[in-house]
Write a protein that holds these residues in place. Structure first.
Motif, PDB file in Angstrom:
ATOM      1  N   MET A  83     -32.474   0.302  20.917  1.00 51.65           N
ATOM      2  CA  MET A  83     -32.998  -0.183  20.262  1.00 51.65           C
ATOM      3  C   MET A  83     -34.805   0.286  20.034  1.00 51.65           C
ATOM      4  N   ASN A  84     -35.085   1.065  19.773  1.00 55.43           N
ATOM      5  CA  ASN A  84     -36.326   2.335  19.532  1.00 55.43           C
ATOM      6  C   ASN A  84     -37.322   1.207  18.084  1.00 55.43           C
ATOM      7  N   SER A  85     -37.799   0.879  18.749  1.00 51.60           N
ATOM      8  CA  SER A  85     -39.338   1.291  17.244  1.00 51.60           C
ATOM      9  C   SER A  85     -38.936  -0.084  16.476  1.00 51.60           C
ATOM     10  N   LEU A  86     -38.955  -1.025  17.652  1.00 61.36           N
ATOM     11  CA  LEU A  86     -38.836  -2.101  17.295  1.00 61.36           C
ATOM     12  C   LEU A  86     -40.191  -3.358  16.328  1.00 61.36           C
ATOM     13  N   LYS A  87     -39.346  -3.565  15.708  1.00 58.92           N
ATOM     14  CA  LYS A  87     -39.970  -4.992  14.430  1.00 58.92           C
ATOM     15  C   LYS A  87     -39.541  -6.267  14.486  1.00 58.92           C
ATOM     16  N   PRO A  88     -40.994  -7.290  14.390  1.00 59.37           N
ATOM     17  CA  PRO A  88     -40.801  -8.608  14.629  1.00 59.37           C
ATOM     18  C   PRO A  88     -40.128  -9.643  13.863  1.00 59.37           C
ATOM     19  N   GLU A  89     -39.382  -8.410  12.878  1.00 62.20           N
ATOM     20  CA  GLU A  89     -38.372  -8.879  12.263  1.00 62.20           C
ATOM     21  C   GLU A  89     -36.912  -8.729  12.966  1.00 62.20           C
ATOM     22  N   ASP A  90     -37.289  -8.038  14.337  1.00 63.52           N
ATOM     23  CA  ASP A  90     -35.851  -7.555  15.268  1.00 63.52           C
ATOM     24  C   ASP A  90     -36.341  -8.964  16.348  1.00 63.52           C
ATOM     25  N   THR A  91     -36.717  -9.751  16.107  1.00 63.89           N
ATOM     26  CA  THR A  91     -36.425 -10.853  16.886  1.00 63.89           C
ATOM     27  C   THR A  91     -35.347 -11.987  16.591  1.00 63.89           C
ATOM     28  N   ALA A  92     -34.335 -12.278  17.311  1.00 60.08           N
ATOM     29  CA  ALA A  92     -33.586 -12.873  16.870  1.00 60.08           C
ATOM     30  C   ALA A  92     -32.470 -12.411  18.480  1.00 60.08           C
ATOM     31  N   VAL A  93     -31.302 -13.274  18.584  1.00 56.54           N
ATOM     32  CA  VAL A  93     -30.536 -13.289  19.748  1.00 56.54           C
ATOM     33  C   VAL A  93     -29.144 -13.118  19.890  1.00 56.54           C
ATOM     34  N   TYR A  94     -29.105 -11.577  20.768  1.00 56.36           N
ATOM     35  CA  TYR A  94     -27.969 -10.853  20.135  1.00 56.36           C
ATOM     36  C   TYR A  94     -26.897 -11.093  21.000  1.00 56.36           C
ATOM     37  N   TYR A  95     -25.715 -10.461  20.180  1.00 51.92           N
ATOM     38  CA  TYR A  95     -24.585 -11.296  21.473  1.00 51.92           C
ATOM     39  C   TYR A  95     -23.869  -9.904  20.929  1.00 51.92           C
ATOM     40  N   CYS A  96     -22.850  -9.339  21.909  1.00 50.11           N
ATOM     41  CA  CYS A  96     -21.946  -8.323  22.067  1.00 50.11           C
ATOM     42  C   CYS A  96     -20.342  -9.453  21.876  1.00 50.11           C
ATOM     43  N   ALA A  97     -19.804  -7.764  20.733  1.00 52.05           N
ATOM     44  CA  ALA A  97     -18.459  -8.475  20.713  1.00 52.05           C
ATOM     45  C   ALA A  97     -17.252  -7.703  20.542  1.00 52.05           C
ATOM     46  N   ALA A  98     -16.009  -7.715  20.004  1.00 55.39           N
ATOM     47  CA  ALA A  98     -14.829  -6.444  20.540  1.00 55.39           C
ATOM     48  C   ALA A  98     -14.025  -7.022  19.683  1.00 55.39           C
ATOM     49  N   ASN A  99     -13.708  -6.379  19.082  1.00 57.18           N
ATOM     50  CA  ASN A  99     -12.436  -7.067  17.546  1.00 57.18           C
ATOM     51  C   ASN A  99     -11.230  -6.292  17.750  1.00 57.18           C
ATOM     52  N   ARG A 100      -9.815  -6.474  17.127  1.00 57.85           N
ATOM     53  CA  ARG A 100      -8.193  -5.292  17.815  1.00 57.85           C
ATOM     54  C   ARG A 100      -8.266  -4.363  16.527  1.00 57.85           C
ATOM     55  N   ASP A 101      -9.569  -5.441  15.400  1.00 56.97           N
ATOM     56  CA  ASP A 101      -8.992  -4.336  13.792  1.00 56.97           C
ATOM     57  C   ASP A 101     -10.384  -3.318  14.161  1.00 56.97           C
ATOM     58  N   GLY A 102      -9.746  -1.312  14.152  1.00 57.33           N
ATOM     59  CA  GLY A 102     -10.543  -0.414  14.342  1.00 57.33           C
ATOM     60  C   GLY A 102     -11.918  -0.025  13.163  1.00 57.33           C
ATOM     61  N   SER A 103     -11.507  -1.026  12.471  1.00 58.01           N
ATOM     62  CA  SER A 103     -12.805  -0.610  11.772  1.00 58.01           C
ATOM     63  C   SER A 103     -14.603  -0.740  11.849  1.00 58.01           C
ATOM     64  N   PRO A 104     -15.561   0.076  12.431  1.00 60.82           N
ATOM     65  CA  PRO A 104     -16.825  -0.911  12.259  1.00 60.82           C
ATOM     66  C   PRO A 104     -17.219  -1.773  11.045  1.00 60.82           C
ATOM     67  N   GLN A 105     -16.679  -1.184   9.711  1.00 61.54           N
ATOM     68  CA  GLN A 105     -17.078  -1.602   8.973  1.00 61.54           C
ATOM     69  C   GLN A 105     -16.917  -3.178   8.649  1.00 61.54           C
ATOM     70  N   GLY A 106     -15.802  -3.186   9.310  1.00 59.98           N
ATOM     71  CA  GLY A 106     -14.940  -4.117   8.549  1.00 59.98           C
ATOM     72  C   GLY A 106     -14.792  -5.180   9.674  1.00 59.98           C
ATOM     73  N   MET A 107     -15.501  -4.887  11.036  1.00 57.56           N
ATOM     74  CA  MET A 107     -15.672  -5.542  12.570  1.00 57.56           C
ATOM     75  C   MET A 107     -17.548  -6.743  11.302  1.00 57.56           C
ATOM     76  N   ALA A 108     -17.972  -5.463  10.861  1.00 54.30           N
ATOM     77  CA  ALA A 108     -19.053  -6.196  11.041  1.00 54.30           C
ATOM     78  C   ALA A 108     -19.720  -7.015  10.036  1.00 54.30           C
ATOM     79  N   VAL A 109     -18.682  -7.361   9.418  1.00 50.61           N
ATOM     80  CA  VAL A 109     -18.437  -8.808   8.083  1.00 50.61           C
ATOM     81  C   VAL A 109     -17.865  -9.806   9.061  1.00 50.61           C
ATOM     82  N   MET A 110     -16.496  -9.583   9.799  1.00 48.71           N
ATOM     83  CA  MET A 110     -15.096 -10.016  10.133  1.00 48.71           C
ATOM     84  C   MET A 110     -16.198 -10.599  11.685  1.00 48.71           C
ATOM     85  N   GLY A 111     -16.416  -9.988  12.205  1.00 47.49           N
ATOM     86  CA  GLY A 111     -17.265 -10.587  13.542  1.00 47.49           C
ATOM     87  C   GLY A 111     -16.090 -10.358  14.663  1.00 47.49           C
ATOM     88  N   GLY A 112     -16.088 -10.708  15.443  1.00 47.87           N
ATOM     89  CA  GLY A 112     -15.216 -10.329  17.248  1.00 47.87           C
ATOM     90  C   GLY A 112     -14.851 -11.392  17.290  1.00 47.87           C
TER      91      GLY A 112
END
Length: 125
Positions: A83-112
């Motif tokens: 993460m570069n050029s961080l902004k105050p609006e980037d403040t959050a708890v960040y979670y990593c996840a893994a999903n058996r579905d190979g689509s990054p777009q799908g994972m972004a919606v469905m979660g892990g």
């Protein structure tokens, strides 16, 4: 036992950088799309950056494009979020996840299928 251990969060000034890491175990890392999500106080969880299993397809939410980079090390079963050029609006708890579905777009919606415990990122002067 499936484990995802996120680390690397902290307090950083606006414009600064952080690299989050997520070490995983207990599942076949190569077979999963991976990604990072975040949740700020009072807001819904948001898919930030996701990466496919092996062909390099990526998803980034609009607000982080050009600033964040998601990557994976299949040899060491670890994922990263630079993460570069961080902004105050980037403040959050960040979670990593893994999903058996190979689509990054799908994972972004469905979660892990699997989730890490979260690491706090605070961007403030």
């Amino acid at each position: 036992e499936v484990q995802l251990q996120a680390s690397g969060g902290g307090l950083v000034q606006p414009g600064g950088s952080l690299r989050l890491s997520c070490a995983t175990a207990g599942f076949t890392f190569d077979d999963y799309a991976i990604g990072w999500f975040r949740q700020a106080p009072g807001k819904e969880r948001e898919g930030v950056a996701c990466l496919s299993r092996s062909d390099g397809r990526r998803f980034y939410t609009d607000s982080v494009k050009g600033r964040f980079t998601v990557s994976r090390d299949n040899r060491n079963n670890t994922m990263y979020l630079r993460m570069n050029s961080l902004k105050p609006e980037d403040t959050a708890v960040y979670y990593c996840a893994a999903n058996r579905d190979g689509s990054p777009q799908g994972m972004a919606v469905m979660g892990g299928d699997y989730w890490g415990q979260g690491t706090q990122v605070t961007v403030s002067s």
